[in-house]
Each structure stands twice: as structure tokens, then as C-alpha cells.
Motif scaffolding. Structure first.
Motif, PDB file in Angstrom:
ATOM      1  N   GLY A 195       0.832  -1.188   0.000  1.00 53.00           N
ATOM      2  CA  GLY A 195       0.000   0.000   0.000  1.00 53.00           C
ATOM      3  C   GLY A 195       0.869   1.242   0.000  1.00 53.00           C
ATOM      4  O   GLY A 195       1.977   1.246   0.553  1.00 53.00           O
ATOM      5  N   LEU A 201      -5.533   6.199   2.011  1.00 55.75           N
ATOM      6  CA  LEU A 201      -6.082   4.927   1.584  1.00 55.75           C
ATOM      7  C   LEU A 201      -5.501   3.793   2.436  1.00 55.75           C
ATOM      8  O   LEU A 201      -4.292   3.718   2.652  1.00 55.75           O
ATOM      9  N   GLY A 202      -6.345   2.924   2.917  1.00 51.43           N
ATOM     10  CA  GLY A 202      -5.887   1.799   3.743  1.00 51.43           C
ATOM     11  C   GLY A 202      -5.558   2.182   5.164  1.00 51.43           C
ATOM     12  O   GLY A 202      -4.995   1.368   5.903  1.00 51.43           O
ATOM     13  N   ASN A 203      -5.860   3.442   5.566  1.00 55.58           N
ATOM     14  CA  ASN A 203      -5.611   3.917   6.934  1.00 55.58           C
ATOM     15  C   ASN A 203      -4.144   3.820   7.322  1.00 55.58           C
ATOM     16  O   ASN A 203      -3.805   3.593   8.489  1.00 55.58           O
ATOM     17  N   VAL A 252      -8.030  -8.502  -0.096  1.00 54.30           N
ATOM     18  CA  VAL A 252      -8.685  -7.193  -0.018  1.00 54.30           C
ATOM     19  C   VAL A 252      -7.918  -6.215  -0.903  1.00 54.30           C
ATOM     20  O   VAL A 252      -6.678  -6.119  -0.793  1.00 54.30           O
ATOM     21  N   SER A 275      -8.165  -2.138  -1.937  1.00 52.20           N
ATOM     22  CA  SER A 275      -8.775  -0.814  -1.752  1.00 52.20           C
ATOM     23  C   SER A 275      -8.075   0.154  -2.710  1.00 52.20           C
ATOM     24  O   SER A 275      -6.836   0.206  -2.728  1.00 52.20           O
ATOM     25  N   LYS A 276      -8.865   0.906  -3.511  1.00 52.67           N
ATOM     26  CA  LYS A 276      -8.243   1.757  -4.520  1.00 52.67           C
ATOM     27  C   LYS A 276      -9.135   2.959  -4.800  1.00 52.67           C
ATOM     28  O   LYS A 276     -10.325   2.970  -4.490  1.00 52.67           O
ATOM     29  N   ARG A 278      -3.671   2.459  -4.892  1.00 52.89           N
ATOM     30  CA  ARG A 278      -4.433   1.348  -4.333  1.00 52.89           C
ATOM     31  C   ARG A 278      -3.625   0.654  -3.233  1.00 52.89           C
ATOM     32  O   ARG A 278      -2.390   0.766  -3.181  1.00 52.89           O
ATOM     33  N   SER A 279      -4.364  -0.072  -2.392  1.00 52.42           N
ATOM     34  CA  SER A 279      -3.772  -0.822  -1.285  1.00 52.42           C
ATOM     35  C   SER A 279      -4.290  -2.255  -1.365  1.00 52.42           C
ATOM     36  O   SER A 279      -5.498  -2.484  -1.418  1.00 52.42           O
ATOM     37  N   THR A 280      -3.363  -3.243  -1.391  1.00 48.59           N
ATOM     38  CA  THR A 280      -3.758  -4.649  -1.556  1.00 48.59           C
ATOM     39  C   THR A 280      -3.275  -5.455  -0.348  1.00 48.59           C
ATOM     40  O   THR A 280      -2.228  -5.147   0.254  1.00 48.59           O
TER      41      THR A 280
END
Length: 631
Positions: free
Chosen positions: A335, A353-355, A530, A532-533, A548-550
Motif C-alpha cells: 500500500g 487509503l488503507g488507513n 482485499v 482498496s483503490k 491502491r492498497s492490496t
């Protein structure tokens, strides 16, 4: 004038007839109705009265003084037993609705009257039906109570008895108490007299007429010779109609022969006659064989068996449980967060993104006096997942990049082998672990107080064995392995409360001595992905990684629980080996200079006293360490 007088005369007669009709309606008809209505009962205040009603029937209660209030007590959840209605200030109309018992309370001007009311089923229709269908049966009596009906008396044969019960059941489903008996026919009575004259000692013989014109002879006789005599005598009175249900008690030698045929391995059983009874003594190999011997003896001597048998062999069971678990985990994360801050602080941009980052208290840009926040948007907090930070300054702005790039592999091995011994038929439990304190808020008068509850964890075992024979053991077993999991802990009121990871099984198995059984097993494979993007930006090839965060997480778990019971006896060894026998305390030279946690096992140790008495004696273990079980 004459016509007028005639009209007046007719008018007077019509008035008279009208008054006469009113009089008849007011007094004669009610009197006729009362004469044909329900019976009347006068209430008395001297003592508590009892009234019996039939379902659907009514009665009128009369009081010597005006009635102010009437109450019927019916328990909650029970259908209404009776209904009371006040006709006049001195009369009460009472009707039975459902079978049961209740109380009727009547309040007068000065005192109150309490009456016990019992409502019984209506058996008049049943009596009429029995009389119509079977007029020859005149000795049947039917009595009703508040919750059932009792049939008593005698009937001539079994067929009529069955018909009477079938007639009563639709009227009172599952509420018929049968006390009816069959009448002895003249032939049966003569046979009983002849039997008593021939064999007066045989008092346990019963003769019963069945519905298919058969005669059943049941009970017990002293021996097979008497059995043959009874059957011959009964056949002479009732040719080809005798149903033989007799049993011969037999002799102790016959019982012993029967035991030897059925259980040839049981050679230590002694059968001894004791008056009218028989005594069984000695030993049997298992509890199942003991039950068979007692059942066989009871068939020869009903309710006359004295049991002194003992179950031989080992009755102590040692249970070994092995709980083995392997768990593998794989974690991959990637991330990126970044922020842009101008030197003046007027322009800024933050990616959360992704905290990985959040508004906090870390300065985002330099000031003449150092890094210091100037407003709420000029401070930033970091997540513990960040493992790389890059900052670039130039062109009147500062760029900061936060990277979460991690690949983590984990391996967990759990092996627990608890062992426990108990007697057959008894329960035992074992726990090697502890109890973790958990704070629990409790409301109190001054607010909320904190109390402490303890939750056990560790390696536990509960089991209850039953030795069926020298080769078979039945047992209820419940092993459990649990440990504290701080990875999934929560915080309550400033206290960190860990989760508890538990492996538990409870089952009943039947095994032989030394046999093993895998009573439980688990194969578990979890995959969690998971992504997040940012919309559109996160879908751009290559550059989309910045937006994005994977996260990819995989867990594989394999668990098996194996139980092994053993029949054991106490050891008579002079000294039993212990796990602590191999330990030798180090002396000062070994502990401080050599850093050894255990002393040397050689006899030529360096000088220095040892405080261990075992070390001074030079005690050793011979052979492999483990459980010692005598065979």
C-alpha cells in the motif's frame, strides 16, 4: 244507550282478561319453569359445603340473605371449570363446564360462604351405551372424578372387556382407569380346585381366560416334573385350548450348566442353594458378563438370587490423549500513501487509503522555528503498518511517501499429551495451565465498579471410563487445549483482554486396551484478499499501484486428536523414575564462568560445592524416559 252499555261491558271484560293474562305470565309460567328447571340447594354458613356437578349440568343455589358478590377460583392456565350467574339477590345459577375442582365464594351482608365445587365428567351416556350393547354385563361400575373415569367390577370374558374399554375411550380420551376383572368360569374354578388338591405347594400358578377362547397358564413351578403334571391336568380340563406360559425354577446344578454353556470362559462362578434362594459368588471377567449371569439366574429363581459376585481384573483406566496441530500462515501487503504540503501551508493534499496515515500530531512542513503544526490540517499520524517513509522537498513544496510493503510467513506447532488415571465408572479431570483474570464492569450505587472473573486456559482433560471386559473399554472423553491470543485482544476501560484460542472435543468411544482412535480432526484453509483503490486512478496499469492498497492473507490449519486407553495396575517399584531425576544443579564455576544452566554429569567436576542432594548422590536415569506401565 243500550249499545253504549254493551260496549262498556265488553271493555270491562277485555280489561279483566288482560289482567288475567299478565297474572299468568308473571306467576304461573315462572312457577312451571322453576318446577322443570335445575335442582335447588340452600347455602349454609355453618361450615364449608361440598358440591358435585356434572359437565353440562346446572344447579340453583339459594341464600337466606341478599348476595353482594360471587367469585369462582380458577387457576391460571386451566380451562374454566364452572360458570356462576346471579339470577336474583338471593339465587345463584351454577353450571359445570370442564372437569376439575374449584372454590365458590359468596359474600353476603354480614359474612361469606365458601363452597368446594367438583365438576365430574358425564358418564350417564357411557352407562347407557354399555347397557345397550352388552346387556348381559351387569357387574360393570363406572365412577367419575374431576380428572378421569374409573371402570371397576367384572366381565364375563376378555372380548367384552376389550369392547368396554373401546367404548369408554372416545368419551374420555386417555382418562380411563381400568380396574375391570374377568370372571372365573365354572370350568376354571374347578380346575383351580383340582390343581390345589394335586399340588398344594405350587402357589405361583395363574390361570386366565383369554379372548380367543384360550386358557393361559402362567407363573413358576418348582421343577420340570411339576411342570409336566400341571400341563397334563390343564389339558384334561381344556383340550387343545391351553397356552403354556409356565417356567420351571430348576436346580442349582441346572443353573450352573446353563452358565457354563453360555459363558464358558467364566469358570470362577459358584452357585450355592440357600433355602428358597440361590447364592452366586466368585468372580466374573467383566460387568457385561455379570449382567448376563444375573439375568440367567433370575430366570431360574425369580427374585430369589443373592448376588455376591465380583468383577475381576483391572478396573483402573489410564487415558493418553495427543492433540497435534500444525498451522501455517502467509501474509502479503502493498500500500502507498502520499501527501503534498506547500511551504506556506496554504496548499496541501493527503492520501489516507488503507488507513496508513491519519490526521494526528506529527508536523507536515517546516517553519522558521522548526517543524510545528499551525492548524488542524498540518499534523499527521502514522499507522504501525508503515515500514518505509520517503520525503522530498523542492519547488516550494514538500512531498512525503508512506509505503506498506510486507511479506510475512508464520508457522505454529501445538503438541499436547495429557495423561489421566481413574477408576471404572468414575469421572476424572485434569488441567495444566492457569486462569486469566478478566475485568468485568458491574453497576453499583455510586456508578460502575470493576470486578474480576477468571477464565481457565491450558491443557485440560475430562473423561469417564467403564470397563466392559478385559479387552474392551467404553468412555466419555472431553480433551481441550487453549491458549491466550493477544493478536485478537480488545481494550475495555484501559485493560487489555486477550482472546482465547480453543481446541475442544467431547465424544463417547469404545476401544480395546492399548488401541488408539482419532476422535477428532480438522483441515482448514482460509484465503482472504482485499483491494482498496481510488476509482479510475487505481485501475491504471503500473502507476495504479500508487493509488491502491492490496492485502493477501492465507491460513492453513491441520488438527488431530487421538485417544488411547490402557488398563493399568499400581506399580510396586521401590523407586519410580521422575522427570527431575536427570537435573543436576550447576555450581558457581559452571553457572557464572561457563554460563551453564545444568551441572556437569561427569564425576570429575571442578571444585565447588553443589546444593543439589541428587547431584551429590550421582543419581541417573537408565533407559528412555516415559510412562512405566506394568503388564
Amino acid at each position: 244507550m243500550e249499545t253504549k252499555n254493551i260496549r262498556m261491558d265488553i271493555l270491562r271484560k277485555s280489561h279483566f282478561m288482560g289482567f288475567l293474562g299478565i297474572f299468568v305470565l308473571a306467576f304461573v309460567i315462572p312457577s312451571f319453569a322453576w318446577a322443570q328447571g335445575p335442582p335447588r340447594i340452600t347455602l349454609e354458613t355453618a361450615s364449608t359445603q361440598k358440591l358435585t356437578l356434572t359437565v353440562g349440568k346446572s344447579v340453583i343455589l339459594s341464600s337466606s340473605e341478599p348476595v353482594k358478590r360471587v367469585s369462582l377460583g380458577t387457576p391460571e392456565g386451566i380451562p374454566e371449570i364452572a360458570v356462576a350467574m346471579v339470577l336474583t339477590p338471593r339465587q345463584i345459577y351454577l353450571t359445570g363446564k370442564n372437569p376439575g375442582v374449584t372454590n365458590l365464594t359468596v359474600w353476603g351482608a354480614n359474612d361469606k360462604i365458601v363452597m368446594d365445587v367438583e365438576v365430574s365428567p358425564d358418564i350417564s351416556r357411557l352407562k347407557e351405551m354399555i347397557q345397550k350393547i352388552m346387556p348381559e354385563e351387569k357387574n360393570i361400575q363406572a365412577m367419575a372424578t374431576h380428572d378421569n373415569i374409573t371402570l371397576s367390577g367384572t366381565v364375563s370374558n376378555m372380548s367384552n372387556l376389550t369392547q368396554v374399554l373401546a367404548l369408554a375411550e372416545p368419551f374420555f380420551p386417555k382418562k380411563v382407569v381400568n380396574l375391570l376383572k374377568l370372571e372365573d368360569s365354572p370350568d376354571v374354578s374347578k380346575f383351580k380346585e383340582a390343581l390345589y388338591q394335586v399340588m398344594p405347594e405350587e402357589k405361583d400358578i395363574k390361570v386366565t381366560a383369554t379372548g380367543d377362547n384360550k386358557i393361559a397358564v402362567s407363573g413358576t413351578v418348582a421343577n420340570k416334573g411339576n411342570l409336566s403334571k400341571v400341563l397334563a391336568l390343564s389339558e384334561s380340563y381344556f383340550p387343545k385350548r391351553v397356552v403354556n406360559l409356565l417356567q420351571a425354577e430348576g436346580s442349582p446344578s441346572q443353573l450352573k450348566e446353563a452358565i457354563h454353556k453360555i459363558l464358558p470362559e467364566e469358570k470362577d462362578i459358584r452357585v450355592t442353594p440357600t433355602g428358597d434362594s440361590v447364592t452366586l459368588s466368585g468372580t466374573v471377567s467383566s460387568t457385561s458378563n455379570l449382567s448376563q449371569v444375573l439375568a440367567l439366574a433370575d430366570s431360574y429363581y425369580p427374585k430369589k438370587v443373592i448376588n455376591l459376585l465380583e468383577v475381576g481384573g483391572a478396573h483402573q483406566v489410564m487415558l493418553e490423549v495427543r492433540v497435534a496441530e500444525m498451522s501455517r500462515s502467509l501474509l502479503r501487503r502493498l500500500g502507498v500513501n502520499f501527501n503534498y504540503i506547500s511551504n506556506s501551508g496554504a496548499n496541501f493534499g493527503i492520501s489516507m487509503l488503507g488507513n496508513l496515515t491519519a490526521l494526528g500530531s506529527v508536523p507536515l512542513f517546516p517553519t522558521p522555528s522548526g517543524f510545528a503544526p499551525s492548524n488542524a490540517a498540518s499534523s499527521l499520524g502514522f499507522s504501525d503498518r508503515i515500514n518505509a517513509i520517503f520525503r522530498f522537498a523542492g519547488g516550494g513544496a514538500t512531498w512525503t511517501t508512506f509505503i506498506d510493503a510486507l511479506k510475512e510467513e508464520g508457522l505454529t506447532k501445538v503438541l499436547a499429551e495429557p495423561t489421566l488415571i481413574t477408576m471404572s465408572g468414575k469421572s476424572a479431570n485434569f488441567l495444566a495451565g492457569g486462569e486469566f483474570p478478566i475485568p468485568v464492569p458491574q453497576p453499583s450505587g455510586t456508578g460502575t465498579s470493576i470486578t474480576v472473573e477468571y477464565k481457565p486456559f491450558g491443557v485440560g482433560l475430562n473423561f469417564s471410563p467403564v470397563v466392559l471386559s478385559s479387552k474392551k473399554i467404553s468412555m466419555q472423553v472431553a480433551p481441550e487445549v487453549s491458549d491466550l491470543d493477544f493478536a485478537n485482544a480488545i481494550q475495555v476501560g484501559g485493560f487489555v483482554i486477550p482472546a482465547i484460542t480453543t481446541r475442544r472435543v467431547s465424544t463417547t468411544v469404545e476401544l480395546g486396551d492399548g488401541q488408539s482412535f482419532a476422535v477428532a480432526g480438522l483441515l482448514k484453509d482460509n484465503v482472504r484478499e482485499v483491494v482498496s483503490k481510488f476509482p479510475l486512478l487505481g485501475d491504471i496499469p503500473i502507476l495504479g499501484v500508487l493509488f491502491r492498497s492490496t492485502s493477501f492473507q492465507k491460513n492453513e490449519t491441520e488438527l488431530i486428536i487421538i485417544v488411547t486407553p490402557h488398563l493399568v495396575k499400581p506399580m510396586n517399584l521401590a523407586k519410580q523414575p521422575l522427570p527431575t531425576d536427570q537435573y543436576i544443579e550447576p555450581n558457581d564455576f559452571e553457572f557464572y564462568l561457563l554460563g551453564a544452566l545444568e551441572g556437569s554429569k561427569k564425576e570429575d567436576r571442578p571444585a565447588g560445592p553443589s546444593s543439589s542432594p541428587d547431584a551429590r548422590r550421582g543419581m541417573r536415569l537408565e533407559g528412555e524416559f516415559g510412562h512405566a506401565m506394568p503388564k
